[in-house]
Design a protein around this motif. Structure first.
Motif: not given
Length: 117
Positions: A43-47, A89-100
């Motif tokens: 499975m590829p990453k979301s990007a 999913l990509l947007s959510d992952n980036n938002r989570l990364r920024l929050d962390k």
């Protein structure tokens, strides 16, 4: 990431296609749907998935615009569903990364309480 968002924001498709894809995106299951569209295997990453789905969608849209008699409407909708869900999913992952990252920065910048010995 910004380039992907830019590419996605320039997509203009008929309202009915988008509506059908939005409804389908609610039931999207990455493990079940993505391999059918991108091929089985790792499975590829979301990007990466978004890039591959954009390419497929562009080919399908060209077929639609050229009134190709073999235009696969259902396949086009499936690709749009996956594209919407994967971009979310990509947007959510980036938002989570920024929050962390913000949380880690806040912790690092907090004043250290006085320690009494």
């Amino acid at each position: 990431m910004l380039d992907l968002i830019g590419r996605l924001s320039t997509l203009h498709r008929p309202r009915l296609l988008i509506r059908a894809a939005r409804i389908g995106a609610r039931e999207y299951c990455r493990d079940r749907h993505l391999p059918r569209l991108l091929g089985y295997g790792r499975m590829p990453k979301s990007a990466v998935a978004v890039l591959q789905l954009i390419e497929q969608e562009q080919q399908l849209n060209e077929s639609r615009l050229n009134n190709d008699p073999g235009y696969p409407l259902m396949r086009h909708i499936e690709v749009l569903i996956a594209l919407m869900a994967e971009s979310q999913l990509l947007s959510d992952n980036n938002r989570l990364r920024l929050d962390k990252k913000r949380a880690a920065t806040d912790i690092d910048n907090r004043p250290v309480p006085n320690q009494q010995t």
